[in-house]
Design an enzyme around this catalytic site. Structure first.
Site, PDB file in Angstrom:
ATOM      1  N   SER A 143       0.847  -1.187   0.000  1.00  0.00           N
ATOM      2  CA  SER A 143       0.000   0.000   0.000  1.00  0.00           C
ATOM      3  C   SER A 143       0.881   1.235   0.000  1.00  0.00           C
ATOM      4  O   SER A 143       1.689   1.421   0.908  1.00  0.00           O
ATOM      5  CB  SER A 143      -0.903  -0.012   1.243  1.00  0.00           C
ATOM      6  N   ARG A 155      -0.009   4.152   0.600  1.00  0.00           N
ATOM      7  CA  ARG A 155      -0.329   4.995   1.760  1.00  0.00           C
ATOM      8  C   ARG A 155       0.033   4.309   3.076  1.00  0.00           C
ATOM      9  O   ARG A 155      -0.171   4.873   4.148  1.00  0.00           O
ATOM     10  CB  ARG A 155      -1.827   5.325   1.783  1.00  0.00           C
ATOM     11  N   LYS A 179     -10.634  -5.598 -12.792  1.00  0.00           N
ATOM     12  CA  LYS A 179     -11.107  -5.008 -14.043  1.00  0.00           C
ATOM     13  C   LYS A 179     -10.987  -3.492 -13.967  1.00  0.00           C
ATOM     14  O   LYS A 179     -11.116  -2.962 -12.874  1.00  0.00           O
ATOM     15  CB  LYS A 179     -12.545  -5.424 -14.378  1.00  0.00           C
TER      16      LYS A 179
HETATM   17  P1  NAP Z   1      -9.819   3.122  -4.932  1.00  0.00           P
HETATM   18  O1  NAP Z   1     -10.728   3.019  -3.757  1.00  0.00           O
HETATM   19  O2  NAP Z   1      -9.446   4.475  -5.422  1.00  0.00           O
HETATM   20  O3  NAP Z   1      -8.525   2.287  -4.565  1.00  0.00           O
HETATM   21  C1  NAP Z   1      -7.428   2.140  -5.424  1.00  0.00           C
HETATM   22  C2  NAP Z   1      -6.171   1.980  -4.576  1.00  0.00           C
HETATM   23  O4  NAP Z   1      -5.079   1.700  -5.425  1.00  0.00           O
HETATM   24  C3  NAP Z   1      -5.783   3.257  -3.825  1.00  0.00           C
HETATM   25  O5  NAP Z   1      -6.497   3.389  -2.640  1.00  0.00           O
HETATM   26  C4  NAP Z   1      -4.306   3.024  -3.605  1.00  0.00           C
HETATM   27  O6  NAP Z   1      -4.170   2.193  -2.456  1.00  0.00           O
HETATM   28  C5  NAP Z   1      -3.871   2.186  -4.801  1.00  0.00           C
HETATM   29  N1  NAP Z   1      -3.093   2.936  -5.785  1.00  0.00           N
HETATM   30  C6  NAP Z   1      -1.886   2.579  -6.268  1.00  0.00           C
HETATM   31  N2  NAP Z   1      -1.437   3.451  -7.162  1.00  0.00           N
HETATM   32  C7  NAP Z   1      -2.378   4.404  -7.260  1.00  0.00           C
HETATM   33  C8  NAP Z   1      -2.466   5.592  -8.028  1.00  0.00           C
HETATM   34  N3  NAP Z   1      -1.500   5.977  -8.875  1.00  0.00           N
HETATM   35  N4  NAP Z   1      -3.571   6.354  -7.868  1.00  0.00           N
HETATM   36  C9  NAP Z   1      -4.551   5.990  -7.020  1.00  0.00           C
HETATM   37  N5  NAP Z   1      -4.503   4.864  -6.255  1.00  0.00           N
HETATM   38  C10 NAP Z   1      -3.415   4.083  -6.375  1.00  0.00           C
HETATM   39  O7  NAP Z   1     -10.422   2.323  -6.182  1.00  0.00           O
HETATM   40  P2  NAP Z   1     -11.345   1.024  -6.166  1.00  0.00           P
HETATM   41  O8  NAP Z   1     -12.766   1.426  -6.178  1.00  0.00           O
HETATM   42  O9  NAP Z   1     -10.879   0.070  -5.132  1.00  0.00           O
HETATM   43  O10 NAP Z   1     -11.030   0.473  -7.630  1.00  0.00           O
HETATM   44  C11 NAP Z   1      -9.809  -0.145  -7.962  1.00  0.00           C
HETATM   45  C12 NAP Z   1     -10.035  -1.004  -9.191  1.00  0.00           C
HETATM   46  O11 NAP Z   1     -11.016  -1.995  -8.873  1.00  0.00           O
HETATM   47  C13 NAP Z   1     -10.576  -0.210 -10.384  1.00  0.00           C
HETATM   48  O12 NAP Z   1      -9.995  -0.646 -11.568  1.00  0.00           O
HETATM   49  C14 NAP Z   1     -12.065  -0.520 -10.368  1.00  0.00           C
HETATM   50  O13 NAP Z   1     -12.633  -0.504 -11.661  1.00  0.00           O
HETATM   51  C15 NAP Z   1     -12.074  -1.935  -9.801  1.00  0.00           C
HETATM   52  N6  NAP Z   1     -13.336  -2.272  -9.142  1.00  0.00           N
HETATM   53  C16 NAP Z   1     -13.890  -1.442  -8.217  1.00  0.00           C
HETATM   54  C17 NAP Z   1     -15.129  -1.763  -7.649  1.00  0.00           C
HETATM   55  C18 NAP Z   1     -15.776  -0.916  -6.594  1.00  0.00           C
HETATM   56  O14 NAP Z   1     -16.914  -1.217  -6.197  1.00  0.00           O
HETATM   57  N7  NAP Z   1     -15.144   0.128  -6.091  1.00  0.00           N
HETATM   58  C19 NAP Z   1     -15.782  -2.931  -8.041  1.00  0.00           C
HETATM   59  C20 NAP Z   1     -15.168  -3.780  -8.938  1.00  0.00           C
HETATM   60  C21 NAP Z   1     -13.945  -3.437  -9.482  1.00  0.00           C
HETATM   61  P3  NAP Z   1      -2.837   2.189  -1.564  1.00  0.00           P
HETATM   62  O15 NAP Z   1      -2.600   3.577  -1.095  1.00  0.00           O
HETATM   63  O16 NAP Z   1      -3.193   1.234  -0.510  1.00  0.00           O
HETATM   64  O17 NAP Z   1      -1.714   1.718  -2.457  1.00  0.00           O
END
Ligand code: NAP
Length: 311
Positions: free
Chosen positions: A36, A38, A91
């Site tokens: 992570s 963060r 995805k």
């Molecule tokens: P999110 O809450 O923004 O989390 C993404 C995490 O990735 C960040 O918290 C960060 O965690 C890490 N990260 C590493 N490099 C990064 C960068 N350059 N910019 C931003 N974050 C970075 O997003 P999420 O909703 O979990 O979605 C992540 C993926 O899963 C996407 O492709 C999305 O389409 C997919 N997805 C999401 C959902 C949903 O319901 N949210 C459902 C199915 C699929 P650290 O600080 O811990 O590294």
């Protein structure tokens, strides 16, 4: 039974909601570390700020799940494959087709498993719709995927930048169902993408598809501005007279107005069951079809501009 030692890269919403609890309940996997940027922690396992530190400290790690935004997925996945790890990709599996091609080729070269997950495909109703349509001709298809971005993506800046997919982030889930259930491939014929004037990704999209056979109308409407009830529906009519309605994102199927399948979501449980099988067989599963439809929409899409978006 072999237990696969797995790490997770990116501790955001989907990791908290699905990957962590689902891995904890699947005896084929043991979560041994997380990476992570963060420094988010998970009980009982070490956190590393960078995957490279995780690979160095935990040489017997078997696999990683890359759960970051798509813009950085290729870099993390390639690094993991180079370190000899099997890789599960959230995805969309990459920001571009050429990145995904590169990962597939590199995984094969490294003799490692690469798994593109399309969670919406892991629904009993979707599988049944595919079986029902297998020997039919689709005349009409109307995808309506309308949700409230402020409810589902609060504060996610990456989703509005180039490569963040915008409304195609949920829309690609609908497309992953379509590529799974349609008896013949569809391709994008026309697209109109609506961008808030202060964003680099669309807030709405209207698509028209074609297929090689004859059909009447194949469309998709994606919109992130829907408050109140949310809509994740696909309505299909076949030349043989069957009407299908998949709703709730693929969880429910009605056939000719009668409820056929409705199951509570089990998507990520089934994803990890499939991943364990792929790992046992040392076999990759790389499906780029939904990503290609999105890429094509951006390729031929008209750009429309709307009022600025503020979270
Ligand atoms: P999110 O809450 O923004 O989390 C993404 C995490 O990735 C960040 O918290 C960060 O965690 C890490 N990260 C590493 N490099 C990064 C960068 N350059 N910019 C931003 N974050 C970075 O997003 P999420 O909703 O979990 O979605 C992540 C993926 O899963 C996407 O492709 C999305 O389409 C997919 N997805 C999401 C959902 C949903 O319901 N949210 C459902 C199915 C699929 P650290 O600080 O811990 O590294």
């Amino acid at each position: 039974m072999t237990v696969f030692r797995i790490g997770i890269i990116g501790l955001g919403k989907i990791t908290e909601d699905q990957h962590l609890p689902v891995i904890a309940r699947n005896s084929a996997f043991e979560l041994v570390a997380v990476s992570s940027q963060r420094g988010i922690t998970v009980d009982g396992v070490p956190t590393f700020r960078a995957p490279a530190d995780m690979y160095q400290a935990m040489p017997d790690l078997d696999a990683v799940a890359v759960c970051t935004p798509p813009q950085v997925r290729h870099v993390f996945a390639r690094e993991a494959l180079a370190a000899g790890k099997h890789v599960l990709l959230e995805k969309p599996p990459a920001a571009t087709i050429s990145e995904l091609d590169d990962l597939a080729a590199f995984a094969a070269e490294q003799g490692r498993v690469l798994f593109t997950t399309w969670h919406s495909q892991y629904n009993a109703a979707v599988a049944h719709a595919r079986d029902l349509l297998a020997r039919q001709t689709v005349r009409r298809m109307a995808i309506t995927w309308k949700e409230d971005v402020r409810r589902w993506h609060p504060g996610q800046k990456w989703i509005w930048s180039a490569g963040g997919f915008g409304v195609f982030d949920p829309g690609i889930n609908a497309l992953s169902i379509v590529t799974e259930i349609m008896p013949a491939p569809v391709f994008v014929r026309k697209a109109a993408l609506t961008y808030p004037e202060n964003c680099d990704a669309p807030i709405a999209a209207s698509l028209e598809f074609a297929t090689s056979g004859s059909f009447d109308s194949l469309t998709a409407e994606f919109d992130w501005r829907q408050t109140g009830p949310q809509t994740w529906d696909i309505a299909i009519e076949t030349g043989e007279g069957t009407e299908l309605r998949l709703s709730n994102g693929g969880a429910k199927l009605e056939v000719n107005g009668v409820l056929d399948v409705e199951r509570p979501p089990h998507e990520y449980e089934d994803i990890y069951i499939r991943f364990a099988g792929l790992l046992r067989d040392n076999r990759s599963l790389v499906d780029d079809a939904p990503l290609r439809l999105v890429a094509d929409s951006f390729l031929i899409g008209r750009r429309l501009t709307t009022e600025p978006f503020y979270d």
